[in-house]
Design a protein around this motif. Structure first.
Motif: not given
Length: 171
Positions: A118-128
């Motif tokens: 709990x308490x997390x927001x997760x990045x749903x997009x990522x570029x490498x």
């Protein structure tokens, strides 16, 4: 008079009851941002990880990461991609190490039914993105799999992971 007193007592009881319920509610946790993939006991959700297995199987690992931003707007960092070219297969493939520029954005909560912390927001997009060369499987304007596209970011060949959802395997 008796009715007024009874009404006052009832209103006071309701107000007290509501304040007790409000006091019993847990305080919301502060928001922490994490990359939305591969959350395990060995790789817990954490902000600004120095090392991160983005394929969940050690075939693609970001390491030596230094993050210049990490907040609600997104994350930006640089480091090294240590990935495995699975040719002719993953067991016999060659390890490739390349410098990378990473961007992550679009933080979202995990599904309430998940085992994610709990308490997390997760990045749903990522570029490498690869500024100094690219693994041979990165071919801009092609798609590897649903949610994994090869693109160009700031003139660099890159892989874009979209619609990432945290895979929280905490046990």
């Amino acid at each position: 008079m008796l009715r007024a007193l009874a009404l006052s007592v009832t209103v006071a009881a309701i107000a007290m009851s509501n304040s007790v319920i409000a006091a019993a509610d847990p305080q919301p946790l502060p928001t922490t941002y994490a990359i939305g993939k591969c959350i395990t006991a060995e790789q817990p959700a954490q902000p600004e990880p120095e090392r991160f297995d983005y394929n969940c199987d050690s075939t693609g690992v970001l390491q030596d990461m230094v993050w210049t931003s990490w907040d609600a707007k997104g994350a930006k960092g640089e480091g090294t991609d240590d990935s495995l070219e699975c040719q002719p297969n993953c067991a016999q493939g060659t390890r490739l190490t390349n410098p990378v520029v990473v961007h992550a954005w679009n933080p979202q909560p995990a599904a309430s039914s998940s085992k994610c912390p709990r308490g997390f927001l997760f990045y749903t997009d990522m570029t490498i993105a690869y500024p100094d060369g690219v693994p041979p499987w990165i071919k801009p304007d092609t798609t590897w799999d649903v949610g994994t596209d090869f693109v160009t970011v700031d003139g660099m060949p890159a892989v874009h992971f979209s619609g990432m959802k945290p895979n929280c395997r905490l046990f």
